[in-house]
Design a protein around this motif. Structure first.
Motif, PDB file in Angstrom:
ATOM      1  N   SER A  70      -6.187  -6.343   9.471  1.00 21.41           N
ATOM      2  CA  SER A  70      -7.079  -5.572   8.877  1.00 21.41           C
ATOM      3  C   SER A  70      -7.084  -3.998   8.723  1.00 21.41           C
ATOM      4  O   SER A  70      -8.061  -3.348   8.201  1.00 21.41           O
ATOM      5  CB  SER A  70      -8.533  -5.828   9.891  1.00 21.41           C
ATOM      6  OG  SER A  70      -8.089  -5.191  10.888  1.00 21.41           O
ATOM      7  N   LYS A  71      -5.986  -3.542   9.353  1.00 25.59           N
ATOM      8  CA  LYS A  71      -5.803  -1.918   9.040  1.00 25.59           C
ATOM      9  C   LYS A  71      -5.325  -1.985   7.442  1.00 25.59           C
ATOM     10  O   LYS A  71      -5.324  -0.785   7.010  1.00 25.59           O
ATOM     11  CB  LYS A  71      -4.656  -1.531   9.931  1.00 25.59           C
ATOM     12  CG  LYS A  71      -3.344  -2.340   9.680  1.00 25.59           C
ATOM     13  CD  LYS A  71      -2.326  -1.394  10.664  1.00 25.59           C
ATOM     14  CE  LYS A  71      -0.920  -2.138  10.623  1.00 25.59           C
ATOM     15  NZ  LYS A  71      -0.812  -3.381  11.562  1.00 25.59           N
ATOM     16  N   TYR A  72      -5.188  -2.998   6.606  1.00 23.37           N
ATOM     17  CA  TYR A  72      -4.955  -2.874   5.284  1.00 23.37           C
ATOM     18  C   TYR A  72      -6.430  -3.501   4.556  1.00 23.37           C
ATOM     19  O   TYR A  72      -6.775  -4.324   5.113  1.00 23.37           O
ATOM     20  CB  TYR A  72      -3.469  -3.719   5.062  1.00 23.37           C
ATOM     21  CG  TYR A  72      -2.495  -3.391   5.610  1.00 23.37           C
ATOM     22  CD1 TYR A  72      -1.921  -4.124   6.752  1.00 23.37           C
ATOM     23  CD2 TYR A  72      -1.706  -2.305   5.347  1.00 23.37           C
ATOM     24  CE1 TYR A  72      -0.850  -3.876   7.427  1.00 23.37           C
ATOM     25  CE2 TYR A  72      -0.660  -1.821   6.147  1.00 23.37           C
ATOM     26  CZ  TYR A  72      -0.260  -2.577   7.261  1.00 23.37           C
ATOM     27  OH  TYR A  72       0.963  -2.412   7.889  1.00 23.37           O
ATOM     28  N   HIS A  73      -6.321  -2.903   3.444  1.00 22.01           N
ATOM     29  CA  HIS A  73      -7.659  -3.262   2.891  1.00 22.01           C
ATOM     30  C   HIS A  73      -7.588  -4.694   2.165  1.00 22.01           C
ATOM     31  O   HIS A  73      -6.493  -5.032   1.499  1.00 22.01           O
ATOM     32  CB  HIS A  73      -7.943  -2.165   1.647  1.00 22.01           C
ATOM     33  CG  HIS A  73      -9.391  -2.774   1.006  1.00 22.01           C
ATOM     34  ND1 HIS A  73     -10.774  -3.114   1.679  1.00 22.01           N
ATOM     35  CD2 HIS A  73      -9.566  -3.483  -0.074  1.00 22.01           C
ATOM     36  CE1 HIS A  73     -11.407  -3.628   0.904  1.00 22.01           C
ATOM     37  NE2 HIS A  73     -10.803  -4.040  -0.249  1.00 22.01           N
ATOM     38  N   PHE A  74      -8.379  -5.639   2.248  1.00 16.97           N
ATOM     39  CA  PHE A  74      -8.618  -6.654   1.538  1.00 16.97           C
ATOM     40  C   PHE A  74     -10.361  -7.161   1.399  1.00 16.97           C
ATOM     41  O   PHE A  74     -10.898  -6.874   2.198  1.00 16.97           O
ATOM     42  CB  PHE A  74      -7.558  -7.980   2.036  1.00 16.97           C
ATOM     43  CG  PHE A  74      -7.755  -8.217   3.585  1.00 16.97           C
ATOM     44  CD1 PHE A  74      -6.978  -7.363   4.462  1.00 16.97           C
ATOM     45  CD2 PHE A  74      -8.838  -9.057   4.175  1.00 16.97           C
ATOM     46  CE1 PHE A  74      -6.930  -7.651   5.774  1.00 16.97           C
ATOM     47  CE2 PHE A  74      -9.002  -9.005   5.538  1.00 16.97           C
ATOM     48  CZ  PHE A  74      -8.043  -8.253   6.202  1.00 16.97           C
ATOM     49  N   ASP A  75     -10.739  -7.909   0.348  1.00 17.56           N
ATOM     50  CA  ASP A  75     -11.816  -8.070   0.108  1.00 17.56           C
ATOM     51  C   ASP A  75     -12.566  -9.077   0.982  1.00 17.56           C
ATOM     52  O   ASP A  75     -13.573  -9.257   1.315  1.00 17.56           O
ATOM     53  CB  ASP A  75     -12.255  -8.350  -1.263  1.00 17.56           C
ATOM     54  CG  ASP A  75     -11.852  -7.200  -2.132  1.00 17.56           C
ATOM     55  OD1 ASP A  75     -11.735  -5.843  -1.718  1.00 17.56           O
ATOM     56  OD2 ASP A  75     -11.492  -7.551  -3.193  1.00 17.56           O
ATOM     57  N   TYR A 120       0.677  -1.015   0.010  1.00 16.09           N
ATOM     58  CA  TYR A 120       0.077  -0.038  -0.027  1.00 16.09           C
ATOM     59  C   TYR A 120       0.926   1.158   0.005  1.00 16.09           C
ATOM     60  O   TYR A 120       0.603   2.455  -0.641  1.00 16.09           O
ATOM     61  CB  TYR A 120      -1.026   0.032   1.020  1.00 16.09           C
ATOM     62  CG  TYR A 120      -2.193  -0.790   0.895  1.00 16.09           C
ATOM     63  CD1 TYR A 120      -2.200  -2.465   1.372  1.00 16.09           C
ATOM     64  CD2 TYR A 120      -3.106  -0.568  -0.158  1.00 16.09           C
ATOM     65  CE1 TYR A 120      -3.275  -3.123   1.339  1.00 16.09           C
ATOM     66  CE2 TYR A 120      -3.977  -1.615  -0.558  1.00 16.09           C
ATOM     67  CZ  TYR A 120      -4.290  -2.819   0.058  1.00 16.09           C
ATOM     68  OH  TYR A 120      -5.244  -3.646  -0.089  1.00 16.09           O
ATOM     69  N   PHE A 143     -15.043  -9.321   7.388  1.00 16.29           N
ATOM     70  CA  PHE A 143     -14.975  -9.252   6.046  1.00 16.29           C
ATOM     71  C   PHE A 143     -15.800 -10.896   5.449  1.00 16.29           C
ATOM     72  O   PHE A 143     -15.913 -11.560   6.294  1.00 16.29           O
ATOM     73  CB  PHE A 143     -13.339  -9.696   5.707  1.00 16.29           C
ATOM     74  CG  PHE A 143     -12.413  -8.408   6.030  1.00 16.29           C
ATOM     75  CD1 PHE A 143     -11.910  -8.596   7.363  1.00 16.29           C
ATOM     76  CD2 PHE A 143     -12.425  -7.370   5.319  1.00 16.29           C
ATOM     77  CE1 PHE A 143     -11.156  -7.392   7.648  1.00 16.29           C
ATOM     78  CE2 PHE A 143     -11.603  -6.331   5.422  1.00 16.29           C
ATOM     79  CZ  PHE A 143     -11.067  -6.202   6.652  1.00 16.29           C
ATOM     80  N   THR A 146      -5.220  -4.046  -5.417  1.00 20.75           N
ATOM     81  CA  THR A 146      -6.106  -4.396  -4.662  1.00 20.75           C
ATOM     82  C   THR A 146      -5.709  -5.940  -4.339  1.00 20.75           C
ATOM     83  O   THR A 146      -5.095  -6.700  -4.998  1.00 20.75           O
ATOM     84  CB  THR A 146      -7.371  -4.759  -5.345  1.00 20.75           C
ATOM     85  OG1 THR A 146      -7.921  -3.340  -5.799  1.00 20.75           O
ATOM     86  CG2 THR A 146      -8.384  -5.386  -4.295  1.00 20.75           C
TER      87      THR A 146
END
Ligand SMILES: O=C(O)C(=O)C[C@@H](O)[C@H](O)C(=O)O
Ligand SMILES: [Mg+2]
Ligand SMILES: [Mg+2]
Length: 389
Positions: A211-216, A180, A239, A188
């Motif tokens: 979870s401080k980093y985005h993932f789907d 990031y 998530f 992504t």
């Protein structure tokens, strides 16, 4: 039309990581002259027994010769009797059934002069988004090489990746931070894949930390067949949760226990296109999403999944088939195509599966059997030839 012969050919194709995967090419010949091809993909997964090729070919001859390849329901019933469903992800019987079932759809669509997708519900899409896999960190100093992979693949049009996690969460965190900070919104992360290595509580702790980093979404965050554990994780995780489908009974349990949001369906793990369609229908009935998984097939298996995915109404998440990009070569004349991170179907005017065998390449990669050679469990789990202790 009647099946006249089954032919199996084993090949060993290296990945860019150096890890060699063994696959079996299936040819189903008929008395009408049409020949169907399929792929029993990636036998290079635990457990470490191997299938005797000569005996398997004789067994399949005894089951299939004389049958009408359009009788896919009856043939799948027979295959299930001989290579039963199992509550195990890498059940080799599923790989065998998948290779045969794919070849049936190929020979039937060729005989009719239509694209394979026409026998799988037609086409809602000509392509679908896929993500490139970043295999699991065991050491912090592996982050650099994985960042290089992201950089290279981004230049080739892959902007979505999935990360195998859980062995070294410090390294996982460092990798995500680097992704990031270096690539920002250009990249992504689709999923964190725990590969059933941790129990659900450990997976939940790791997920909360990352979870401080985005993932789907999060995949396989519990031990094998821990349906309740998946449900506990799912209810405490913000998530969506996905799990591979490796048997109808396992999927039934996951529906009953409301274990997942997404079913990860790959024909190789459920034993064929016929079985995969049933799993997709069950997901639809249960109101769950679907993504198409992978064992990292060659172009034959990947093309079959492209045809399968073209008709799915609830393919709501980025899928995983990227095998032809992971291997140094393929055994078809023209590899299945990826464009800007999308797996693209063969043109609908091309009959059958849409790829053709290249016998020069097959001879180049042919192996005499499915013997294991000298590989470690780590190499098998993380698909690498790296031998660090
Ligand atoms: O989503 C997964 O889980 C996988 O992709 C499993 C991998 O091990 C895959 O089968 C591979 O061979 O890379
Ligand atoms: Mg997975
Ligand atoms: Mg695999």
């Amino acid at each position: 039309m009647k099946i006249s012969k089954v032919k199996l050919t084993a090949v060993g194709v290296p990945r860019h990581t150096g890890f060699v995967n063994k696959h079996v090419i299936v040819q189903i010949e008929t008395d009408e002259g049409a020949v169907g091809i399929g792929e029993m993909s990636d036998f290079s997964h635990l457990p470490r027994y191997s299938v005797d090729m000569k005996d398997l070919e004789a067994t399949l001859d005894s089951i299939l010769i004389g049958k009408n390849p359009f009788d896919t329901a009856d043939i799948n019933r027979e295959l299930d009797l001989n290579f039963p469903q199992a509550l195990y992800y890498y059940e080799k019987g599923s790989f065998i059934r998948n290779g045969v079932d794919t070849a049936l759809y190929d020979v039937c669509s060729k005989f009719l002069g239509v694209s394979m997708s026409d026998l799988l519900g037609g086409r809602q899409r000509e392509k679908f988004k896929v993500c490139y896999p970043i295999f699991r960190h065991r050491f912090l100093d592996e982050v650099d090489e994985n960042i290089d992979i992201v950089r290279t693949r981004l230049e080739q049009g892959f902007d979505t990746f999935r990360l195998y996690v859980g062995k070294n969460v410090d390294a996982d965190e460092t990798f995500l931070d680097r992704v990031y900070s270096e690539f920002g919104g250009k990249v992504t992360i689709k999923s964190l894949d725990f590969s059933h290595l941790l129990d659900w509580k450990d997976a939940l702790r790791a997920t909360k930390r990352l979870s401080k980093y985005h993932f789907d979404l999060v995949e396989s965050p519990a031990f094998w067949n821990d349906f309740e554990g998946l449900n506990h994780f799912r209810l405490q995780c913000e998530f969506p949760v996905s799990e591979h489908v490796w048997s109808p009974r396992q999927q039934y349990e996951m529906i009953k226990k409301d274990s997942v949001d997404i079913f990860n369906i790959a024909p190789v793990f459920i034993g064929g296109l016929t079985a995969a369609r049933k799993a997709a229908y069950a997901a639809e009935v249960a109101g769950k999403s679907v993504l198409i998984g992978t064992t990292q097939e060659l172009s034959i298996g990947t093309s079959a999944m492209a045809h399968f995915g073209s008709a799915l109404p609830h393919l709501n998440y980025t899928s995983d088939p990227t095998g032809p990009e992971l291997y140094i070569d393929d055994i078809v004349t023209h590899k299945i195509k990826y464009e800007n991170g999308y797996l693209t179907l063969p043109d609908r005017n091309i009959v059958g599966i849409g790829v053709d065998l290249d016998w020069n390449k097959i001879e180049k990669y042919r192996v005499p059997d499915l013997s294991w050679g000298d590989v470690s469990v780590h190499q098998l789990q993380d698909r690498t030839s790296q031998t660090r202790g």
